[in-house]
Design an enzyme around this catalytic site. Structure first.
Site, PDB file in Angstrom:
ATOM      1  N   ASP A   1     -58.593 -51.181 -32.634  1.00  0.00           N
ATOM      2  CA  ASP A   1     -59.448 -50.125 -32.068  1.00  0.00           C
ATOM      3  C   ASP A   1     -60.892 -50.178 -32.536  1.00  0.00           C
ATOM      4  O   ASP A   1     -61.721 -49.427 -32.028  1.00  0.00           O
ATOM      5  CB  ASP A   1     -58.849 -48.765 -32.438  1.00  0.00           C
ATOM      6  CG  ASP A   1     -57.530 -48.553 -31.711  1.00  0.00           C
ATOM      7  OD1 ASP A   1     -56.497 -48.427 -32.381  1.00  0.00           O
ATOM      8  OD2 ASP A   1     -57.541 -48.579 -30.464  1.00  0.00           O
TER       9      ASP A   1
ATOM     10  N   HIS B   1     -53.876 -49.991 -41.012  1.00  0.00           N
ATOM     11  CA  HIS B   1     -52.751 -50.175 -40.087  1.00  0.00           C
ATOM     12  C   HIS B   1     -51.447 -50.014 -40.860  1.00  0.00           C
ATOM     13  O   HIS B   1     -51.368 -50.358 -42.032  1.00  0.00           O
ATOM     14  CB  HIS B   1     -52.798 -51.573 -39.445  1.00  0.00           C
ATOM     15  CG  HIS B   1     -51.976 -51.656 -38.203  1.00  0.00           C
ATOM     16  ND1 HIS B   1     -50.643 -51.936 -38.229  1.00  0.00           N
ATOM     17  CD2 HIS B   1     -52.304 -51.450 -36.913  1.00  0.00           C
ATOM     18  CE1 HIS B   1     -50.160 -51.926 -36.994  1.00  0.00           C
ATOM     19  NE2 HIS B   1     -51.152 -51.633 -36.171  1.00  0.00           N
TER      20      HIS B   1
HETATM   21  C1  SDX Z   1     -52.920 -48.359 -33.602  1.00  0.00           C
HETATM   22  O1  SDX Z   1     -48.352 -49.173 -35.115  1.00  0.00           O
HETATM   23  C2  SDX Z   1     -49.083 -49.880 -34.328  1.00  0.00           C
HETATM   24  O2  SDX Z   1     -48.826 -51.084 -34.086  1.00  0.00           O
HETATM   25  C3  SDX Z   1     -50.237 -49.157 -33.718  1.00  0.00           C
HETATM   26  C4  SDX Z   1     -51.222 -50.035 -32.933  1.00  0.00           C
HETATM   27  C5  SDX Z   1     -50.581 -50.545 -31.677  1.00  0.00           C
HETATM   28  O3  SDX Z   1     -51.067 -51.581 -31.163  1.00  0.00           O
HETATM   29  O4  SDX Z   1     -49.657 -49.857 -31.176  1.00  0.00           O
HETATM   30  O5  SDX Z   1     -51.664 -51.122 -33.719  1.00  0.00           O
HETATM   31  C6  SDX Z   1     -52.447 -49.220 -32.499  1.00  0.00           C
HETATM   32  O6  SDX Z   1     -52.447 -47.246 -33.721  1.00  0.00           O
HETATM   33  C7  SDX Z   1     -53.922 -48.898 -34.583  1.00  0.00           C
HETATM   34  C8  SDX Z   1     -54.315 -47.846 -35.662  1.00  0.00           C
HETATM   35  C9  SDX Z   1     -55.368 -46.960 -35.025  1.00  0.00           C
HETATM   36  N1  SDX Z   1     -55.660 -45.794 -35.919  1.00  0.00           N
HETATM   37  C10 SDX Z   1     -56.809 -45.759 -36.606  1.00  0.00           C
HETATM   38  O7  SDX Z   1     -57.653 -46.654 -36.655  1.00  0.00           O
HETATM   39  C11 SDX Z   1     -57.024 -44.451 -37.351  1.00  0.00           C
HETATM   40  C12 SDX Z   1     -57.529 -44.750 -38.751  1.00  0.00           C
HETATM   41  N2  SDX Z   1     -56.457 -45.383 -39.500  1.00  0.00           N
HETATM   42  C13 SDX Z   1     -55.628 -44.545 -40.354  1.00  0.00           C
HETATM   43  O8  SDX Z   1     -55.316 -43.310 -39.739  1.00  0.00           O
HETATM   44  C14 SDX Z   1     -54.457 -45.315 -40.929  1.00  0.00           C
HETATM   45  O9  SDX Z   1     -54.929 -46.541 -41.293  1.00  0.00           O
HETATM   46  C15 SDX Z   1     -53.193 -45.494 -40.156  1.00  0.00           C
HETATM   47  C16 SDX Z   1     -52.633 -44.205 -39.652  1.00  0.00           C
HETATM   48  C17 SDX Z   1     -53.414 -46.411 -39.002  1.00  0.00           C
HETATM   49  C18 SDX Z   1     -52.211 -46.076 -41.149  1.00  0.00           C
HETATM   50  O10 SDX Z   1     -52.096 -45.138 -42.166  1.00  0.00           O
HETATM   51  P1  SDX Z   1     -51.216 -45.453 -43.446  1.00  0.00           P
HETATM   52  O11 SDX Z   1     -49.827 -45.816 -43.041  1.00  0.00           O
HETATM   53  O12 SDX Z   1     -51.400 -44.359 -44.428  1.00  0.00           O
HETATM   54  O13 SDX Z   1     -51.912 -46.767 -43.993  1.00  0.00           O
HETATM   55  P2  SDX Z   1     -51.652 -47.360 -45.390  1.00  0.00           P
HETATM   56  O14 SDX Z   1     -50.291 -46.992 -45.931  1.00  0.00           O
HETATM   57  O15 SDX Z   1     -51.979 -48.802 -45.307  1.00  0.00           O
HETATM   58  O16 SDX Z   1     -52.757 -46.608 -46.298  1.00  0.00           O
HETATM   59  C19 SDX Z   1     -52.929 -47.042 -47.615  1.00  0.00           C
HETATM   60  C20 SDX Z   1     -53.951 -46.109 -48.208  1.00  0.00           C
HETATM   61  C21 SDX Z   1     -53.566 -44.644 -48.076  1.00  0.00           C
HETATM   62  O17 SDX Z   1     -54.155 -43.998 -49.198  1.00  0.00           O
HETATM   63  P3  SDX Z   1     -53.163 -43.695 -50.472  1.00  0.00           P
HETATM   64  O18 SDX Z   1     -52.063 -42.808 -49.952  1.00  0.00           O
HETATM   65  O19 SDX Z   1     -52.648 -45.039 -50.936  1.00  0.00           O
HETATM   66  O20 SDX Z   1     -54.073 -43.017 -51.474  1.00  0.00           O
HETATM   67  O21 SDX Z   1     -55.208 -46.249 -47.510  1.00  0.00           O
HETATM   68  C22 SDX Z   1     -55.566 -45.006 -46.945  1.00  0.00           C
HETATM   69  C23 SDX Z   1     -54.316 -44.176 -46.840  1.00  0.00           C
HETATM   70  O22 SDX Z   1     -54.625 -42.802 -46.912  1.00  0.00           O
HETATM   71  N3  SDX Z   1     -56.129 -45.277 -45.612  1.00  0.00           N
HETATM   72  C24 SDX Z   1     -57.378 -45.078 -45.276  1.00  0.00           C
HETATM   73  C25 SDX Z   1     -57.472 -45.498 -43.933  1.00  0.00           C
HETATM   74  N4  SDX Z   1     -56.289 -45.935 -43.528  1.00  0.00           N
HETATM   75  C26 SDX Z   1     -55.448 -45.805 -44.571  1.00  0.00           C
HETATM   76  N5  SDX Z   1     -58.437 -44.562 -45.945  1.00  0.00           N
HETATM   77  C27 SDX Z   1     -59.585 -44.475 -45.257  1.00  0.00           C
HETATM   78  N6  SDX Z   1     -59.776 -44.873 -43.965  1.00  0.00           N
HETATM   79  C28 SDX Z   1     -58.715 -45.380 -43.278  1.00  0.00           C
HETATM   80  N7  SDX Z   1     -58.877 -45.740 -42.014  1.00  0.00           N
END
Ligand code: SDX
Length: 394
Positions: free
Chosen positions: A328, A270
Site C-alpha cells: 500500500d 505487515h
Molecule cells: C495489507 O495480510 C495481508 O496479506 C494483507 C495484505 C494483502 O495483500 O491482503 O498484504 C494487504 O493489509 C497490507 C497492510 C496494510 N496496512 C497498513 O499499512 C497499516 C499500517 N500497518 C500496521 O497497521 C501493521 O503493520 C499491520 C496491521 C499491517 C501489522 O500489524 P502487526 O501484526 O502488529 O505487525 P507486527 O507484529 O509486525 O508489529 C511489530 C511491532 C508492533 O509493536 P510492538 O507490539 O512490538 O511494540 O511494530 C509495530 C507494532 O505495533 N508496528 C508499527 C507499524 N506496524 C507495526 N509501528 C509503526 N508503524 C507501523 N506501520
C-alpha cells in the site's frame, strides 16, 4: 506437506487451511502465485493470464488465453435492473459502501449461483464476478462524479475497458494510454491474491456456511475496507499529504515509534512480511513509470514517500521490528497519478482481489476435509453465578 501443518479434529492445528494457491515467505520477502514468482508474473503476464493461472493452477497457452478473454467479455454487462441500485445511494456515498451493496445484490439476479454443488454454476459465478467487478467499480465512480455510466466495450482488453468505463464520456472519443493501461494491469496482478489475509479469511468463513459466492465476496469487500487492511493505501496518501514536507518526516517517524501515540506509518509493516513486501518494490517501479509517462517524475508525494522509506529503513526501531513498506505504500501515489480518486483506491484493490477471493472460495468448496468455520475462544469472563432479583441488586 512441505513443512506445513497437520489436520487436527477437522482444523489445521496451527493454520486456518491447506492451500495450493499462494505461497508467502515473510522472512525472504517471497510471493508465489501457483509457484510462479510475482516479479516474473508482473513482467511477463497480463492480469487475465494471472487470473487464469490462479483459477486453473496453470498459465494458459495462447488459445486458452484467447478463449478465457472471450468468456470474460461475455459477462461484463450488468443486468439493467442492477443499474437502478446505484440511484438508491447518496451521490457522496463511499464507493466501497456501494460495492458491498451491489456485489451482494448479484445474489438476487443469478439464482443458479445458489446451487453450490454444481461445479459449472460455481465456474460461471467466478467468471461473472471477474467480468463484472470493473463495470461495478466504474459505475460507482461515475455515479459519484455525476457522469453517465459507460457500457463495457468488448473491443478493448480487460484493463483498457475498465479505464474506458472510468474515464470515457459520451462526449468525445477516449483512447486509454497503453503505458497507463499496462501499469494499472500490473497493479491488478500485484493485488490478485495474498494467502489467508483478513478479507480472504472472511470470504472462506462466509463460504464455509454455504453462503452464495456473491454474498461471500461482498463480505470480503467489507473487511478489505478497513484502514489496517485494504484501506491503507487511501490512509497512506492522506498521511503523506499531512506530512507535507521532507522536513517533517522525522516528527512522524517519532510518532510511529511512540507507544503512547496510536499513529502508525501507513503502508509500513505487515502481519507476515518481516522483509520487503515484493509487491512494494514492483509498485514503486510502476509508480515511477507512470509518473515519468505523465512528466511527473518530480512528483512531490513520490519524492516524500521515497525519503520517508529511506529514513525509516535506517531507523533502528523499524529495523528491529522488521517493518518494511508494504503493497500500500506506493499504490496510492500511482493511482492518484492515474486519475483515480482516493476514495476509489480500495475499490481497485477489491476488483483485483476478487480473483484471489474466488479462487480461495473454490478451493474451500472442493476441499473434502473443510468444515464450517467455527473458531473457538479462550473465555476470560465471569465465573458461573446466579441471577439476583432486581430489587436486591446494588
Ligand atoms: C495489507 O495480510 C495481508 O496479506 C494483507 C495484505 C494483502 O495483500 O491482503 O498484504 C494487504 O493489509 C497490507 C497492510 C496494510 N496496512 C497498513 O499499512 C497499516 C499500517 N500497518 C500496521 O497497521 C501493521 O503493520 C499491520 C496491521 C499491517 C501489522 O500489524 P502487526 O501484526 O502488529 O505487525 P507486527 O507484529 O509486525 O508489529 C511489530 C511491532 C508492533 O509493536 P510492538 O507490539 O512490538 O511494540 O511494530 C509495530 C507494532 O505495533 N508496528 C508499527 C507499524 N506496524 C507495526 N509501528 C509503526 N508503524 C507501523 N506501520
Amino acid at each position: 506437506q512441505t513443512g506445513l501443518f497437520t489436520y487436527d479434529s477437522g482444523f489445521l492445528s496451527t493454520a486456518s487451511c491447506k492451500s495450493t494457491i499462494t505461497y508467502i515467505d515473510g522472512n525472504k520477502g517471497e510471493l508465489l502465485y501457483r509457484g510462479y514468482p510475482i516479479e516474473q508474473l508482473a513482467e511477463h503476464c497480463n492480469f487475465l493470464e494471472v487470473a487464469y493461472l490462479l483459477k486453473n493452477g496453470e498459465l494458459p497457452n495462447a488459445q486458452q488465453k484467447d478463449d478465457f478473454e472471450v468468456t470474460i467479455k461475455r459477462h461484463t454487462m450488468l443486468h439493467d435492473q442492477m443499474i437502478k441500485f446505484y440511484s438508491g445511494f447518496r451521490r457522496d456515498a463511499h464507493p466501497m459502501a456501494v460495492m458491498v451493496g451491489v456485489v451482494g445484490a448479484l445474489s438476487a439476479f443469478y439464482h443458479d449461483a445458489l446451487d453450490l454443488q454444481d461445479a459449472e454454476h460455481r465456474n460461471v459465478s467466478f467468471n461473472r464476478l471477474v467480468a463484472k467487478l470493473p463495470t461495478i467499480v466504474a459505475n460507482a465512480y461515475k455515479y459519484n462524479a455525476g457522469q453517465p455510466f459507460m457500457y463495457p466495450r468488448n473491443d478493448l482488453g480487460y484493463t483498457a475497458n475498465f479505464m474506458y468505463m472510468m474515464f470515457g464520456t459520451p462526449c468525445e472519443e477516449y483512447k486509454p494510454n497503453p503505458v497507463l493501461v499496462h501499469a494499472l494491469d500490473t497493479i491488478f496482478t500485484l493485488h490478485a491474491d495474498h494467502e489467508q489475509n483478513a478479507s480472504t479469511s472472511t470470504v472462506r468463513l462466509a463460504g464455509s456456511s454455504g453462503a452464495n459466492p456473491f454474498a461471500c465476496i461482498s463480505a470480503g469487500i467489507a473487511c478489505l475496507w478497513g484502514p489496517a487492511h485494504g484501506g491503507a493505501n487511501e490512509a497512506c496518501l492522506e498521511m503523506l499529504e499531512e506530512i507535507g514536507d521532507v522536513s517533517r518526516v522525522g516528527e512522524y517517524i517519532n510518532r510511529a515509534k511512540d507507544k503512547n501515540d496510536s499513529f502508525k506509518l501507513m503502508g509500513f509493516g505487515h502481519r507476515v512480511y518481516k522483509n520487503f513486501d515484493p509487491r512494494a518494490k514492483l509498485m514503486r517501479k510502476v509508480c515511477y513509470e507512470v509518473l515519468t509517462e505523465l512528466g511527473l517524475e518530480n512528483d512531490r508525494l513520490f519524492k516524500l514517500a521515497m525519503e520517508l522509506e529511506r529514513i525509516a529503513l535506517e531507523d533502528e526501531y523499524f529495523v528491529e521490528k522488521k517493518l518494511y513498506p508494504n503493497v500500500d505504500f506506493y499504490s496510492g501515489i500511482v493511482q492518484k497519478a492515474l486519475g483515480i480518486p482516493t476514495s476509489m483506491f480500495t475499490c481497485i484493490f477489491a476488483l483485483a482481489r476478487t480473483v484471489g477471493w474466488m479462487t480461495q472460495w473454490e478451493e474451500m468448496m472442493t476441499d473434502p476435509e473443510y468444515k464450517i468455520g467455527r473458531p473457538r475462544q479462550l473465555y476470560v469472563g465471569a465465573a458461573r453465578r446466579d441471577v439476583v432479583p432486581i430489587d436486591q441488586r446494588g
